[in-house]
Design a protein around this motif. Structure first.
Motif, PDB file in Angstrom:
ATOM      1  N   ALA A 144       0.871  -1.177   0.000  1.00 43.45           N
ATOM      2  CA  ALA A 144       0.000   0.000   0.000  1.00 43.45           C
ATOM      3  C   ALA A 144       0.902   1.219   0.000  1.00 43.45           C
ATOM      4  O   ALA A 144       1.126   1.839   1.032  1.00 43.45           O
ATOM      5  N   GLY A 145       1.455   1.538  -1.171  1.00 37.85           N
ATOM      6  CA  GLY A 145       2.401   2.646  -1.209  1.00 37.85           C
ATOM      7  C   GLY A 145       2.526   3.335  -2.554  1.00 37.85           C
ATOM      8  O   GLY A 145       2.308   4.531  -2.658  1.00 37.85           O
ATOM      9  N   THR A 146       2.854   2.570  -3.600  1.00 32.55           N
ATOM     10  CA  THR A 146       3.228   3.232  -4.850  1.00 32.55           C
ATOM     11  C   THR A 146       2.029   3.854  -5.578  1.00 32.55           C
ATOM     12  O   THR A 146       2.178   4.855  -6.256  1.00 32.55           O
ATOM     13  N   GLY A 147       0.870   3.217  -5.464  1.00 36.97           N
ATOM     14  CA  GLY A 147      -0.296   3.728  -6.181  1.00 36.97           C
ATOM     15  C   GLY A 147      -0.175   3.562  -7.684  1.00 36.97           C
ATOM     16  O   GLY A 147      -0.984   4.076  -8.458  1.00 36.97           O
ATOM     17  N   SER A 148       0.839   2.808  -8.125  1.00 32.79           N
ATOM     18  CA  SER A 148       1.111   2.680  -9.556  1.00 32.79           C
ATOM     19  C   SER A 148      -0.059   2.053 -10.328  1.00 32.79           C
ATOM     20  O   SER A 148      -0.139   2.188 -11.545  1.00 32.79           O
ATOM     21  N   GLU A 149      -0.984   1.413  -9.595  1.00 32.69           N
ATOM     22  CA  GLU A 149      -2.144   0.797 -10.267  1.00 32.69           C
ATOM     23  C   GLU A 149      -3.085   1.836 -10.857  1.00 32.69           C
ATOM     24  O   GLU A 149      -3.988   1.487 -11.621  1.00 32.69           O
ATOM     25  N   VAL A 150      -2.901   3.101 -10.504  1.00 26.94           N
ATOM     26  CA  VAL A 150      -3.762   4.158 -11.077  1.00 26.94           C
ATOM     27  C   VAL A 150      -2.966   5.333 -11.627  1.00 26.94           C
ATOM     28  O   VAL A 150      -3.499   6.436 -11.762  1.00 26.94           O
ATOM     29  N   THR A 151      -1.688   5.125 -11.942  1.00 31.44           N
ATOM     30  CA  THR A 151      -0.922   6.247 -12.492  1.00 31.44           C
ATOM     31  C   THR A 151      -0.643   6.051 -13.985  1.00 31.44           C
ATOM     32  O   THR A 151      -0.657   4.932 -14.493  1.00 31.44           O
ATOM     33  N   ASP A 198       5.416   6.508   2.073  1.00 32.86           N
ATOM     34  CA  ASP A 198       5.614   6.873   0.661  1.00 32.86           C
ATOM     35  C   ASP A 198       4.307   7.458   0.113  1.00 32.86           C
ATOM     36  O   ASP A 198       4.305   8.518  -0.522  1.00 32.86           O
ATOM     37  N   ALA A 199       3.192   6.768   0.395  1.00 26.93           N
ATOM     38  CA  ALA A 199       1.892   7.255  -0.083  1.00 26.93           C
ATOM     39  C   ALA A 199       1.560   8.618   0.527  1.00 26.93           C
ATOM     40  O   ALA A 199       1.053   9.510  -0.159  1.00 26.93           O
ATOM     41  N   MET A 253      -5.573   6.435  -3.788  1.00 26.06           N
ATOM     42  CA  MET A 253      -5.995   7.835  -3.953  1.00 26.06           C
ATOM     43  C   MET A 253      -4.787   8.758  -4.125  1.00 26.06           C
ATOM     44  O   MET A 253      -4.825   9.712  -4.912  1.00 26.06           O
ATOM     45  N   ALA A 254      -3.717   8.461  -3.383  1.00 24.96           N
ATOM     46  CA  ALA A 254      -2.497   9.262  -3.536  1.00 24.96           C
ATOM     47  C   ALA A 254      -1.938   9.090  -4.944  1.00 24.96           C
ATOM     48  O   ALA A 254      -1.410  10.037  -5.540  1.00 24.96           O
ATOM     49  N   GLY A 255      -2.064   7.876  -5.487  1.00 23.49           N
ATOM     50  CA  GLY A 255      -1.618   7.612  -6.859  1.00 23.49           C
ATOM     51  C   GLY A 255      -2.376   8.493  -7.841  1.00 23.49           C
ATOM     52  O   GLY A 255      -1.794   9.090  -8.748  1.00 23.49           O
TER      53      GLY A 255
END
Ligand SMILES: [Fe+2]
Lengths: 391, 137
Positions: A144-151, A198-199, A253-255
């Motif tokens: 639960a950090g990179t958010g790469s799934e929505v960038t 990170d998030a 959401m951060a992503g």
């Protein structure tokens, strides 16, 4: 005041649910294909997480054409090429990525080659070079950090040219993001804390960056609230699905926030200490976040002041300056709590950074691509002063 | 139909300006420090200009489609023209695909502060060289 221009675009369908990673046929039906190739890594696979997803897919009648599990810590062009070759030969019509940032970025980049062919760096690195949708890409994050799934971004290391190549493209947005807190249960406390920090850094930086918009602000604020309310609990009790789920949603959401607004000098410094001293990304961001907020203080104190109450601080009757300081204090207190739990170091000297290395870090921060979006000009001598404070 | 009537005209106007920039040390030195080779491919009218910053002097090579460039920028001639007035937000243009940039984008973004002074040079250059009709922004 509104920005002169902004765009909000997020074509990724996001679903959330406990256990949903082995049961998302309903969403796959929508994508209209039946053959998927798995991209993951050995650690995820050894934890049984890959199998969990694959079993769910096969029992739902989806054909899994193969698996690529050799994604390293930092994705790299040769890895992407190998992954794309295997997926293509297997006859896959789409990809399912199960993992953290490196796995997800590998899958995004491999999908370019599977869909379009050609040479990854030569033909597609840069901004918005693609002209049509790629094959369906499903992403199941295990951190639960990179958010790469929505960038819209993938970063792949180019060994030949010794440079990290960024790819920014609307068509890199995954088709589907499956958020299942059960997939993050095995994250140890240290990783839980640092990836969530990170998030948090994505959110704070997206909130104050030059490319902000009312949309990215909203997602950033939502992230800050969820992380402050849940990071300690998820670190303390890794089995708490509610806290795990909250961090997973926050990271997502951060992503969305930073995919639009980008990040700034905290990430700049973190990329530098990561590149030079191999400090893990989340740890570096956690340590440096309060110092980066101090660096940008004058430019963004009004915005920081708005973050303070969302971080749980009492600000009634305070001036903007004092309220903004409260936001920085709140991040320090949070880091302190996580440090007392043994989950997070607080200083650069504790993570293998040498004091003589600080000027080199400052120079590299200036040269980092994030400088461009930072609200205050990133100047080496000034950054160095803050790095010394963080040392 | 774009603002420039022919490829020859656009190459003359923009190529001339790039050569002026190459002869302005305060800007050129910073571009040279990047060591980048950048190819601009313009449409409507079609022109190719290569800017080679890899040597000791900025080298402007019209029509060079052969040299391997670090960065490939493509855009309409009109957007390029407007850009040199300082009237195009680069990030917005990339997001909207008014410009497409292939290669290490951060290195390009880093050049923006360096070329800022040229935005004031462009309209002046147009007027002083008989291209006043294009001085429209
Ligand atoms: Fe990050």
């Amino acid at each position: 005041m509104l920005p002169e221009f902004f765009e909000f675009y997020n074509s990724t369908r996001v679903v959330y649910g406990s256990g949903i990673a082995s049961d998302f046929k309903a969403e796959l039906d929508f994508l209209g294909i039946g053959k998927y190739f798995i991209v993951s890594d050995r650690i995820i696979s050894d934890l049984g997480l890959t199998k969990k997803v694959v079993d769910g897919l096969t029992s739902a009648g989806i054909e899994v054409t193969g698996e690529f599990l050799d994604v390293p810590q930092d994705s790299e062009v040769n890895t992407v090429n190998a992954c794309a070759d295997q997926a293509k030969t297997s006859g896959a019509e789409g990809l399912v990525a199960i993992g953290g940032g490196s796995v997800i970025d590998t899958a995004k980049a491999a999908n370019i080659l599977i869909s379009e062919g050609g040479d990854l760096v030569e033909d597609y690195s840069g901004a918005h070079t693609l002209t049509r949708p790629l094959k369906p890409l499903v992403v199941i994050p295990t951190t639960a950090g990179t958010g790469s799934e929505v960038t819209q971004v993938a970063v792949v290391y180019d060994k030949d040219n010794k440079v990290k190549m960024p790819f920014t493209d609307k068509f890199l947005l995954p088709s589907l993001a499956v958020l299942d807190p059960e997939m993050t249960l095995s994250l140890p406390p240290k990783l839980t804390a640092s990836t969530a920090m990170d998030a948090l850094t994505h959110a704070v930086e997206a909130y104050v960056d030059l490319q902000w918009s009312p949309f990215s602000d909203t997602f950033a604020i939502g992230t800050v609230e969820l992380i402050f309310k849940n990071i300690v609990q998820a670190t303390k009790n890794g089995e708490d699905l509610e806290a795990r789920g909250s961090l997973l949603i926050a990271s997502n959401m951060a992503g969305i926030a930073f995919s639009h607004s980008m990040v700034g000098c905290v990430h700049g410094m973190a990329h530098a200490v990561g590149g030079i001293f191999r400090v893990p990304h989340g740890v570096a961001n956690a340590i440096l976040l309060p110092y980066g907020m101090e660096y940008n203080f004058e430019e963004v104190k009004d915005k920081l002041a708005k973050l303070a109450p969302i971080m749980g601080e009492e600000v009634s009757g305070l001036s903007a300056d004092d309220a903004a300081r409260k936001a920085i204090e709140a991040v320090r207190k949070l880091n302190g709590t996580l440090n007392e739990m043994g989950a997070l170091p607080l200083r650069l000297r504790e993570v293998g950074v040498s004091e003589d290395g600080l000027p080199e870090i400052a120079e590299a921060t200036v040269m980092d691509g994030t400088s461009f979006y930072n609200p205050r000009e990133v100047v080496a001598e000034e950054i160095l002063a803050h790095l010394k404070n963080a040392y | 139909m774009g603002l420039f009537e022919s490829s020859e005209k656009f190459e003359e106007v923009l190529g001339g300006f790039f050569r002026l920039v190459a002869d302005t040390p305060s800007v050129a030195d910073k571009l040279l420090a990047s060591k980048l080779i950048i190819r601009f491919t313009y449409k409507d009218p079609d022109v190719v200009l290569l800017i080679d910053c890899s040597g000791d002097k900025l080298d402007i090579r019209p029509g060079d489609t052969e040299t391997k460039a670090d960065v490939e920028m493509s855009m309409s001639a009109d957007i390029a023209h407007k850009f040199w007035f300082g009237k195009v937000n680069l990030m917005a243009a990339l997001t909207r695909r008014q410009m497409v940039a292939k290669g290490p984008i951060p290195k390009i973004l880093k050049l923006l502060p360096a070329i800022k002074p040229t935005y004031a040079m462009y309209p002046k250059y147009l007027d002083e060289n008989g291209y006043g009709q294009y001085n429209i922004y």
